[in-house]
Design a protein around this motif. Structure first.
Motif, PDB file in Angstrom:
ATOM      1  N   SER A 170      35.699  53.285  41.452  1.00 52.27           N
ATOM      2  CA  SER A 170      35.587  51.951  40.871  1.00 52.27           C
ATOM      3  C   SER A 170      36.592  51.762  39.744  1.00 52.27           C
ATOM      4  CB  SER A 170      34.175  51.715  40.345  1.00 52.27           C
ATOM      5  OG  SER A 170      34.079  50.461  39.696  1.00 52.27           O
ATOM      6  N   ILE A 171      37.304  50.648  39.792  1.00 45.94           N
ATOM      7  CA  ILE A 171      38.171  50.248  38.682  1.00 45.94           C
ATOM      8  C   ILE A 171      37.409  49.304  37.756  1.00 45.94           C
ATOM      9  CG2 ILE A 171      40.256  48.952  38.076  1.00 45.94           C
ATOM     10  CD1 ILE A 171      41.552  50.132  40.592  1.00 45.94           C
ATOM     11  N   VAL A 172      36.804  48.262  38.324  1.00 46.84           N
ATOM     12  CA  VAL A 172      35.969  47.364  37.526  1.00 46.84           C
ATOM     13  C   VAL A 172      34.959  46.703  38.452  1.00 46.84           C
ATOM     14  CG1 VAL A 172      37.619  45.440  37.733  1.00 46.84           C
ATOM     15  CG2 VAL A 172      35.940  45.432  35.888  1.00 46.84           C
ATOM     16  N   GLY A 221      43.975  49.195  36.937  1.00 48.87           N
ATOM     17  CA  GLY A 221      43.399  50.536  36.995  1.00 48.87           C
ATOM     18  C   GLY A 221      44.468  51.537  37.381  1.00 48.87           C
ATOM     19  N   VAL A 222      44.521  52.641  36.682  1.00 46.32           N
ATOM     20  CA  VAL A 222      45.548  53.663  36.896  1.00 46.32           C
ATOM     21  C   VAL A 222      44.872  54.908  37.438  1.00 46.32           C
ATOM     22  CG1 VAL A 222      47.387  55.008  35.815  1.00 46.32           C
ATOM     23  CG2 VAL A 222      46.859  52.688  34.973  1.00 46.32           C
ATOM     24  N   GLY A 225      38.337  59.800  38.729  1.00 45.76           N
ATOM     25  CA  GLY A 225      38.208  58.442  38.216  1.00 45.76           C
ATOM     26  C   GLY A 225      39.534  57.938  37.685  1.00 45.76           C
ATOM     27  N   PRO A 226      39.640  56.634  37.484  1.00 46.65           N
ATOM     28  CA  PRO A 226      40.889  56.095  36.920  1.00 46.65           C
ATOM     29  C   PRO A 226      41.235  56.790  35.607  1.00 46.65           C
ATOM     30  CG  PRO A 226      39.458  54.321  37.670  1.00 46.65           C
ATOM     31  CD  PRO A 226      38.650  55.581  37.759  1.00 46.65           C
ATOM     32  N   PRO A 272      32.642  39.975  43.211  1.00 47.01           N
ATOM     33  CA  PRO A 272      33.983  40.513  43.477  1.00 47.01           C
ATOM     34  C   PRO A 272      34.346  41.614  42.489  1.00 47.01           C
ATOM     35  CG  PRO A 272      33.990  38.127  43.701  1.00 47.01           C
ATOM     36  CD  PRO A 272      32.624  38.499  43.189  1.00 47.01           C
ATOM     37  N   SER A 273      34.591  42.815  43.028  1.00 49.05           N
ATOM     38  CA  SER A 273      34.839  44.011  42.231  1.00 49.05           C
ATOM     39  C   SER A 273      36.061  44.725  42.767  1.00 49.05           C
ATOM     40  CB  SER A 273      33.616  44.942  42.274  1.00 49.05           C
ATOM     41  OG  SER A 273      32.462  44.304  41.774  1.00 49.05           O
ATOM     42  N   ILE A 274      36.704  45.503  41.913  1.00 48.52           N
ATOM     43  CA  ILE A 274      37.951  46.178  42.295  1.00 48.52           C
ATOM     44  C   ILE A 274      37.695  47.676  42.403  1.00 48.52           C
ATOM     45  CG2 ILE A 274      40.393  46.462  41.778  1.00 48.52           C
ATOM     46  CD1 ILE A 274      39.384  43.556  42.223  1.00 48.52           C
TER      47      ILE A 274
END
Length: 993
Positions: A478-480, A524-525, A93-94, A456-458
């Motif tokens: 998933s970032i957001v 997101g990292v 995960g990020p 819309p999702s990142i």
């Protein structure tokens, strides 16, 4: 054959050759100039000007000449490079996520870069600075806060990069007004807050360099733009800035080039190569790349076209740009369709009928990253394609890794892929390659399907350097996840992924989502690489999967070596539901950055039907440097052989003027462990006779199918309808998933078309047990009639709470107001006498406000429609007219159930209720008690001599009590049926034949 026909055939052949042939044109500069540096003080010492907070729509993307040729181009069908399944490797995960901007700028155009100690984030007209733990060091500020040439200019389309070789930050913007040009700020050191800036205003000879993208090469900063689409082959498109002098704060030159031989589709965006890592390439031969779609006029086949620029800063007029390569089918470029809607900018559907948004077609997405390795040079790039051009549009990401020999020379396609792992749209990608050769990809996901909508999702995926070519092998991370639609067709014109220079391994991705009416930029990292020499991980349970399982299931797992040392002779174990572990030794060698599959010799007993087993698998490598990835736990269910159900009722939808013959459509899902066919299905409108049919085709395990009943439904009378759909598979294991219930209404009017993009209308609504927050804007109307709450008419009053997101200053003239109706007489017309709240003022935005209302103490019991409206009607529309389209606002429909706690259940049943037993044939009966009480009742059936045949509970379905009674095994005769409480009830007779 006539001479004329021979001539036409010959002409066509020559014309096609001309389309395919490369001209290898060479061109010189089309514009030369220079700019002086204006130093500015550090941000710490300067004046920080707050970021603008008002809505602002930036220059719309202009298409220019449309060069799409209808029917031209390949592929005609599905993209053969499509990756249709998600990668199986578990993504870490990020590492962390932070919200970098909240803005009304439309679009926000997120950009940002990471340096040794900071992350500089920018969006249209503004920026902020963070430390690398996600702490904000400089509050959101107008870019004019930088000072110098930025101080008074109107600007847009910012781009931020970090020049790792020089340890400097670069911020570039497109300068509007007079004169137009490019503003560039370059930091005087690696600290963007304290080190100060050199600022430049580069003229562009009256040409506005729209959509500029900056990249680093050895001899300059290269900027591509969307300009002169009609004559890009001889006008200024690419700009080069004199990097060596800018780093010193000296006067620096600018030179501009055309792109000879380019073919475009109006709007277009080529890209320069952005050098990543600690090593610059040799000076000169700076590449520019663009994709060309054979659906466009003048393009013979899909290709990637490259140009090389050589700048002589001592004699700019001798500088050149030359066509270098055109990589097509013979060079490993598979056909792609990079055109949506004939070139139009409204392409991808959003949930809840939101505006179609821009897929960012004809654009080489930012950034195109270049990195030098020991035995080759790599560049990664991506753009959006329609993966199924012959069907409904399905956006996916076509990505490439090109390689070049270390000593220079031509580029070749090392790998290509099209990332389309499911039915959702994926676009607005940004791609990077780390120091180990691993590739990371960030992008936007969107899905308008009613059963699984995705705002819309990142998200992100990636692949390791030694993985099978052409595949993103990581499971999507998933970032957001977005919470609302884009209220405008404009989407962020790019996203921005770059790599941390501190380790050359960590990816930082910045992109746009929405929390209406705000546009959010989220960073997101994430990281693919391991820093450890010894690092083994279990990444996937290969088998078993959910199915009909046995008492001797083989356990197969995938083990990956994330470290740099090869590994063998290590232990691996599994356990079931926390039981005793089964431990075995793996003798195979797992090379660095590779994986193997291992099957345990000891099998597992997973034979209990319906049981979900937790399988935990663990590696035990001595001195493992990263124990966090040593084990995984996966759930596997032993599916019953036969288990199908209805997962959704897809149609009809609430609408005006529904007819007496509407299609009823459902989705049937196979939850069991074996394929199923000839599935009995039914639907029922209210308490009417069910419609029974059979779905014949086979549905595989875990799959679903959409079925439209042959017999249409009657929804012709205005009002609210309850639809019950169910499967009736014999020996079905789990009846709880067989049935779905949905409410729809045939309404007198639906006031669609109101504008709520600025936050007008109802953004959140609460009444009793209904709590509906972050309501998307859509087209101003939304159907929530499935949501219901009880209103006890014996109460004195009730409270409804609403929230608006309108962000402008509230005045009496433009105040948001709220009205509400309850359709007591159930005619689907919201009459003045049924209005319970009338134009009540919402005094401030982004706060909850309560409004009290009453209902008549003799209000009809049962289910009724509720309509709520809010908006600013000073520009048009009437709030108290339930059918009027407001210029700015929203209208929503819900349901309420009127009850009365003072009524005695016994009195009500005895005096008002009627029990009806309806024969459905074959001694199947439906018992109906039409009453709106919600308490559970008892149903009993006795034969004529008093023996009890059935006793069960019967529940209220909001429109009455309904019970399906199977008497097919009972003897012929008369039976007595009773419904009520244990003390009082109603009795009726029925006959079994």
């Amino acid at each position: 054959m006539t001479k004329k026909l021979y001539f036409l055939l010959f002409f066509g052949f020559v014309f096609q050759l001309n389309l395919i042939a490369q001209s290898n044109e060479v061109a010189g500069p089309v514009y030369i100039d220079s700019a002086k540096a204006i130093p500015s003080s550090s941000l710490k010492k300067g004046v920080i000007i707050p970021a603008p907070k008002k809505f602002k729509e930036f220059k719309p993307r202009g298409r220019g000449i449309n060069r799409v040729v209808p029917g031209k181009g390949y592929p005609k069908g599905e993209d053969l490079t499509a990756q249709k399944e998600m990668g199986s490797l578990k993504a870490r995960g990020p590492q962390f996520i932070f919200e970098a901007a909240q803005t009304f700028s439309t679009p926000s155009d997120p950009t940002g870069a990471v340096g040794p100690n900071h992350y500089v984030n920018a969006w249209n007209t503004a920026f902020s600075i963070w430390d690398k733990n996600g702490n904000q060091l400089v509050e959101p500020a107008n870019l004019s806060s930088i000072g110098g040439t930025f101080a008074t200019s109107a600007v847009t389309d910012p781009i931020v990069i970090y020049d790792q070789i020089a340890n400097r930050w670069v911020i570039m913007e497109f300068k509007t007004g007079t004169p137009v040009g490019l503003l560039v700020a370059i930091s005087q050191g690696p600290d963007p807050i304290n080190d100060g800036w050199y600022t430049y205003s580069f003229p562009t000879n009256g040409v506005d360099p729209d959509y500029p993208k900056i990249s680093l090469w050895s001899d300059g900063y290269y900027i591509t733009s969307n300009k002169e689409s009609r004559n890009a082959d001889n006008a200024q498109v690419v700009y080069v800035l004199e990097r060596d002098e800018m780093l010193k704060g000296n006067t620096a030159q600018i030179v501009s080039f055309p792109l000879p031989g380019i073919e475009t589709n109006g709007f277009y965006s080529p890209a320069g190569f952005q050098v990543m890592g600690k090593e610059l390439p040799p000076r000169g031969n700076s590449p520019i790349i663009y994709m060309q779609d054979d659906a466009w006029a003048g393009v013979g086949e899909d290709n990637l076209k490259l140009w090389l620029i050589n700048v002589n800063w001592n004699n700019l007029s001798s500088s050149t740009i030359a066509e270098s390569q055109e990589l097509g089918a013979a060079n490993g470029v598979s056909p792609f369709r990079a055109t949506f809607d004939g070139g139009d900018f409204s392409n991808l559907s959003q949930p809840n009928d939101g505006a179609d948004i821009d897929a960012l077609q004809a654009t080489m997405m930012f950034m195109t990253q270049y990195r030098r390795f020991d035995n080759h040079n790599s560049v990664v790039l991506n753009f959006v394609v329609d993966v199924e051009p012959s069907a409904a549009e399905h956006a996916a990401i076509r990505w490439y890794e090109l390689r070049q020999p270390s000593a220079g020379g031509n580029y070749s396609v090392y790998q290509e892929g099209t990332y389309a792992p499911d039915k959702s749209d994926r676009f607005s990608g940004s791609i990077g390659i780390d120091a180990q050769g691993n590739i990371g990809l960030g992008y936007t996901v969107l899905d308008d399907s009613p059963e699984s909508p995705v705002f819309p999702s990142i998200r992100f995926t990636g692949r390791y350097v030694n993985d099978p070519l052409g595949l993103m092998t990581l499971e999507e991370g998933s970032i957001v996840e977005g919470v609302s639609i884009d209220p405008n067709a404009r989407y962020g014109d790019y996203a921005h992924l770059n790599i941390d220079p501190s380790d050359d391994l960590t990816f930082w991705h910045n992109a746009e989502t929405f929390d209406s009416p705000y546009r959010l930029n989220t960073v997101g990292v994430f990281k693919l690489a391991s820093d450890q020499p010894d690092d083994l991980a279990v990444v996937r349970l290969v088998s078993p999967t959910d199915a009909s399982l046995t008492n001797a299931e083989q356990i197969t797992v995938e083990i990956r070596n994330f470290g740099s040392n090869p590994q063998s002779n290590f232990e691996v174990s599994y356990s079931i539901d926390g039981g005793a572990p089964v431990t075995e030794t793996v003798t195979q060698t797992v090379g660095a950055s590779t994986s193997i599959q291992y099957t345990f010799e000891t099998t597992a007993d997973l034979s209990e039907i319906g049981q979900t087993y937790t399988i935990t698998v663990t590696t035990s490598l001595e001195n493992d440097g990263n124990p966090d990835n040593d084990d995984i736990s996966e759930e596997v269910k032993n599916l019953p052989a036969r288990d199908v159900g209805v997962s959704s009722i897809d149609g009809p939808q609430t609408d005006e003027n529904l007819t007496t013959a509407e299609d009823v459509t459902i989705t049937i899902e196979n939850f069991g462990g074996e394929p199923q066919q000839n599935i009995p299905v039914s639907y029922q409108i209210g308490n009417n006779t069910p419609v029974n049919e059979v779905y014949g085709p086979t549905i595989s395990v875990g799959e679903n199918a959409v079925y439209t009943f042959n017999q249409k439904g009657n929804f012709g009378t205005s009002g609210r309808y309850r639809i019950t759909a169910r499967t009736k598979l014999e020996d079905d294991f789990d009846p709880s998933n067989d049935t779905q219930v949905k409410s729809v209404a045939n309404l007198d009017c639906i006031p669609e078309g109101s504008d709520c993009t600025l936050g007008d209308g109802i953004s959140s609504f609460e009444l009793g047990s209904i709590l509906n927050e972050r309501i998307p804007c859509g087209d101003g109307y939304a159907d929530f009639i499935t949501s219901t709450t009880n209103l006890d008419r014996s109460q004195a009053n009730f409270t409804v709470s609403v929230q608006s997101r309108f962000n402008e200053t509230i005045t009496t003239a433009n105040a948001e107001k709220f009205s509400m109706w309850i359709d007591f007489n159930d005619n689907a017309v919201f009459e003045d006498s049924e209005r319970v709240v009338s134009s009540a003022t919402i005094p401030r935005s982004i706060e909850w406000f309560d409004f009290d209302f009453e209902i008549p103490n003799d209000a009809p019991l049962g289910q009724h429609l509720l309509r709520a409206r809010a908006g600013d009607t000073s520009f048009g529309g009437s709030l108290n007219d339930p059918c009027s389209m407001m210029e700015y606002g929203t209208t929503h429909d819900y349901s309420v159930n009127i009850v009365d706690s003072t009524l005695d259940i016994g009195d009500f049943l005895m005096n008002d209720a009627e029990v009806v037993v309806v024969s459905e044939g074959n001694n199947q009966f439906r018992v109906i008690v039409e009453t709106m009480f919600t308490e559970p009742l008892r149903i009993t059936v006795h034969n004529i001599i008093g023996q009890k045949m059935i006793e069960n509970e019967i529940l209220n379905t909001t429109d009455g009590y309904v019970y399906e009674l199977d008497m097919s095994y009972a003897a012929t005769g008369v039976y007595l049926l009773r419904v009520g409480t244990r003390k009082v009830g109603k009795v009726t007779r029925f006959i079994v034949k």
